[in-house]
Write a protein that holds these residues in place. Structure first.
Motif, short mmCIF file in Angstrom:
data_model
loop_
_atom_site.label_atom_id
_atom_site.label_comp_id
_atom_site.label_asym_id
_atom_site.label_seq_id
_atom_site.Cartn_x
_atom_site.Cartn_y
_atom_site.Cartn_z
N THR A 1 9.06 -14.26 0.40
CA THR A 1 8.59 -15.42 1.17
C THR A 1 9.54 -15.63 2.36
N PRO A 2 9.06 -16.32 3.37
CA PRO A 2 9.95 -16.59 4.51
C PRO A 2 11.23 -17.31 4.08
N THR A 3 11.14 -18.23 3.15
CA THR A 3 12.35 -18.94 2.73
C THR A 3 13.34 -17.99 2.07
N GLN B 1 17.83 -3.92 0.57
CA GLN B 1 16.55 -4.13 1.26
C GLN B 1 15.75 -5.23 0.55
N LEU B 2 14.80 -5.77 1.28
CA LEU B 2 13.83 -6.70 0.67
C LEU B 2 12.58 -5.89 0.42
N VAL B 3 12.04 -5.96 -0.78
CA VAL B 3 10.81 -5.22 -1.07
C VAL B 3 9.66 -6.22 -1.19
N ASP B 4 8.71 -6.08 -0.30
CA ASP B 4 7.55 -6.97 -0.31
C ASP B 4 6.35 -6.23 -0.86
N GLY B 5 5.29 -6.98 -1.16
CA GLY B 5 4.02 -6.36 -1.55
C GLY B 5 3.18 -6.11 -0.31
N HIS B 6 1.89 -6.01 -0.51
CA HIS B 6 1.00 -5.81 0.63
C HIS B 6 -0.31 -6.56 0.37
N VAL C 1 0.30 -9.67 4.44
CA VAL C 1 1.62 -9.54 3.78
C VAL C 1 2.21 -8.19 4.20
N PRO C 2 3.48 -8.14 4.59
CA PRO C 2 4.43 -9.22 4.74
C PRO C 2 3.92 -10.25 5.75
N VAL C 3 4.13 -11.52 5.43
CA VAL C 3 3.61 -12.55 6.32
C VAL C 3 4.42 -12.53 7.62
N PRO C 4 3.80 -13.03 8.70
CA PRO C 4 4.47 -12.93 10.01
C PRO C 4 5.89 -13.47 10.03
N ALA C 5 6.12 -14.61 9.38
CA ALA C 5 7.47 -15.17 9.43
C ALA C 5 8.47 -14.24 8.75
N THR C 6 8.08 -13.66 7.63
CA THR C 6 8.98 -12.74 6.92
C THR C 6 9.27 -11.52 7.80
N LEU C 7 8.23 -10.97 8.40
CA LEU C 7 8.44 -9.81 9.28
C LEU C 7 9.41 -10.15 10.39
#
Ligand SMILES: O=C([S-])c1cc(C(=O)S)c[n+]([C@@H]2O[C@H](COP(=O)(O)O)[C@@H](O)[C@H]2O)c1
Ligand code: NI
Length: 643
Positions: free
Chosen positions: A399-401, A355-360, A372-378
């Motif tokens: 990040t999206p990249t 999984q990818l773990v993002d912050g908020h 966050v997660p930013v729209p592109a990442t989502l």
């Protein structure tokens, strides 16, 4: 050596079919890589008004000349970093390679194409093989499984750093990256690989240093989080304290420069610089112009397509209309190309991303302040079925990249039940959060017969029970298995599994369209083989039998697809053992460019060579040569080496 096998015949027939369909105006091209290669070839042809072969060569030659120019500027010290006020202080270990030599070699190498057959180890610059890594191995074992541990997020630079770190020969990996970057027709950047410490842990850092005109605020905590409200401002201050603290402990100041910069400029110049707003076509043309292997190019193109699609969805536009801002900036292009080069260099066959773990919270980008997660990442996670988790860190960890690269290479989400860890690579992030941003890339070797397990829940305090506001997005509410697995092309595998499972069921009440569709879905989900066999069932009723061959860890995914998409009430399951030949991989230089080949060893010691169809197809299209000739050239190059 067996030539003209059934596999070859199929390959030739497939390519001929594509060509006929294309001629008929039907869009039969599926891979972004092919699009770009063709586009590049067409551009070059029309520009030069010459035959395709010479056009392509002269196009690449220009790229090489530009690269030499860039290298000379680098060697003269005109690096963007210098323009920003000097080199970062106190790097413990700096692996700066001189770009100039590589760029010149690159030009020579490209221009010498077509003059004969040379065999080079995959990903190793010709004549630059280092000790420590086997001749057909770019630094990791062949048939490699990579586990990307994204508990602290993932960004493009973190991934590149982790992949260099995990290589058996990091200096060779770095050289492979530099060589391709030197051929990229992009100005205004230099790269640096160094050792940094995160929470006292030694990590590798990949730094794309941009000149003043291209600089963005990607790693500027004050810009990213300052001015976003009281809590965020406080968070930002806290980030600085944590970051510096970490440096003090480690006696390391790798990221100090970014901080100084942040303080000096605050946020007043968000729109001062002339940021390039590239579209997908421009980025694809850059990638097409870079001197890289077809496999690396395909990964880079795939990642950018994924990114473009996610951006398009976020901004309510189309993939062709979308204009990249930060993500189309130089550092994202460099990160994506570098990561793609490394995946190929390391011969990664399977990539497991539990999984990818993002912050908020929120983060600032050129759009303004976004969640966050930013729209592109989502969107990347949604469109590619990537499991996403949220943790208690305030800030953007994914990040999206980073997400697009993970989506471009992932082949599975489940770790094998048991595996041996062969190598560990740590890639450092530049942003400072309460959780040190470290991406771990692990080379693991599944123990034979080991099956996949359900991914463990992330170590996210925010995902704790009873806290629905911080629920882990990627945790599936039920035990549903993702129906789609971006499968690695099986023809690239070097450690073919010895244990497989055959799934079977008989269908007499589905339409031809339904049967075709489910086969498509099963292949996307990672099936090794999907067959529909005509059969006669009870009372002489005609029907079809579905046979699916898959690895044991994919059984649940296959069954989900079959139950969802066919009327069957049951599926028969047969575990099977297979005898497979030992294989290794070589990349050979032919008059049509680099072609990867798989070399299988027969019990009597003889070898059988299988050129990679995708490479041959791309080369056949780019050079307008018959597929059969390209394949023969690749075989000839291997036998030239062997004997
Ligand atoms: O550039 C654009 S359009 C952009 C879009 C989005 C969306 O989610 S939409 C987010 N960002 C932010 O830019 C930086 C850089 O991202 P990289 O992928 O290039 O590392 C990051 O903070 C993104 O969230 C940019
Ligand atoms: Ni955007």
């Amino acid at each position: 050596m067996a030539q003209g096998t059934m596999r070859d015949r199929e390959a030739v027939m497939g390519a001929v079919g594509d060509a006929v369909r294309n001629g008929a105006g039907e869009d039969a091209v599926s891979g972004a890589g092919e699009d770009a290669v063709r586009a590049a070839a067409e551009d070059t042809r029309s520009g030069a008004g010459e035959a395709l072969v010479s056009g392509a060569v002269s196009g690449v030659g220009e790229v090489a000349v530009r690269a030499v120019g860039g290298a000379i500027r680098n060697a003269m010290g005109e690096t963007p970093h210098d323009a920003r006020g000097g080199m970062p202080a106190h790097r413990e270990l700096t692996l700066r390679a001189k770009n100039g030599g590589n760029a010149e070699k690159n030009a020579a190498k490209v221009n010498s194409r077509g003059k004969g057959h040379r065999v080079v180890a995959d990903g190793q610059p010709d004549g630059e093989r280092d000790g420590g890594s086997s001749a057909c191995d770019g630094g990791a074992s062949i048939g490699t499984t990579l586990w990307l541990d994204c508990q602290s997020g993932i960004a493009g630079d973190m991934l590149v750093a982790a992949l260099i770190d995990v290589a058996e020969d990091p200096a060779g990996a770095e050289r492979a990256v530099r060589e391709v970057l030197a051929s990229l027709p992009v100005e205004g950047f230099a790269v640096e690989v160094s050792r940094v410490y995160k929470a006292g842990i030694a990590c590798r850092d990949f730094n794309v240093m941009l000149d003043a005109a291209h600089e963005n605020h990607d790693h500027d905590m004050e810009y990213l989080h300052g001015g976003g409200g009281g809590a965020l401002a406080a968070r930002s201050a806290c980030d600085h304290a944590l970051h510096e603290h970490a440096h003090e402990h480690a006696h390391e100041h790798a990221h100090e420069h970014a901080h100084e910069h942040a303080h000096e400029h605050a946020h007043e110049h968000a729109h001062e610089h002339a940021h390039e707003h590239r579209g997908l076509a421009e980025v694809e043309a850059l990638i097409a112009a870079a001197s890289m292997t077809p496999a690396a190019r395909a990964i880079a193109l795939r990642a950018f397509r994924i990114l473009a699609s996610a951006e398009a969805a976020a901004h309510g536009t189309t993939i062709d209309q979308v204009h990249f801002h930060e993500v189309g900036a130089v550092d994202s292009i460099v990160d994506i190309i570098s990561a793609a080069v490394l995946f190929d260099y390391l011969h990664i066959e399977r990539v497991i991303v539990p999984q990818l773990v993002d912050g908020h919270g929120t983060v600032r980008c050129q759009h303004g302040i976004i969640p966050v997660p930013v729209p592109a990442t989502l969107n990347i996670c949604r469109e590619n079925g990537l499991p996403l988790g949220i943790c208690d860190v305030e800030g953007e960890l994914v990040t999206p990249t980073g997400a697009a690269l993970a989506a471009a290479v992932v082949t599975g989400f489940d770790l094998p039940e048991r595996s041996v860890v062969r190598r560990v690579g740590l890639g450092a992030g530049k942003r400072s959060y309460s959780r040190p941003s470290i991406l771990r890339a692990l080379i693991v070797e599944p123990i034979n017969g080991s099956t996949g397990t359900k991914p463990q829940p992330c170590a996210t305090s925010g995902g704790a029970e009873g806290d629905p506001g911080r629920a882990t997005l990627g945790e599936r509410e039920d035990d549903r298995v993702p129906l789609r697995r971006p499968a690695a092309p099986h023809s690239h595998e070097l450690t073919a599994p010895t244990s497989v499972v055959k799934l079977e069921c008989d269908i007499d009440d589905a339409t031809g369209e339904e049967l075709g569709y489910v086969a498509e879905l099963l292949r996307e989900a990672g099936a090794r083989e999907v067959h529909w066999l005509p059969i006669f069932t009870k009372k002489g009723r005609p029907a079809y039998q579905l046979q699916v061959i898959c690895v044991p860890e994919d059984v649940a995914r296959m069954e989900s697809v079959i139950f969802r998409e066919t009327p069957t009430l049951g599926i028969r399951r047969v575990p099977m053992e297979r005898t497979v030949l030992r294989r290794r991989r070589l990349t050979v230089e032919t008059p049509y460019g680099s072609i990867r080949c798989k070399v299988a060893e027969l019990p009597d010691g003889s070898v059988r060579v299988a050129p990679e169809f995708e490479d041959c197809r791309a080369a056949a299209r780019a050079f307008g040569a018959p597929l059969r000739e390209v394949m023969a050239a690749a075989r000839g190059a291997v036998s030239g080496q062997n004997g």
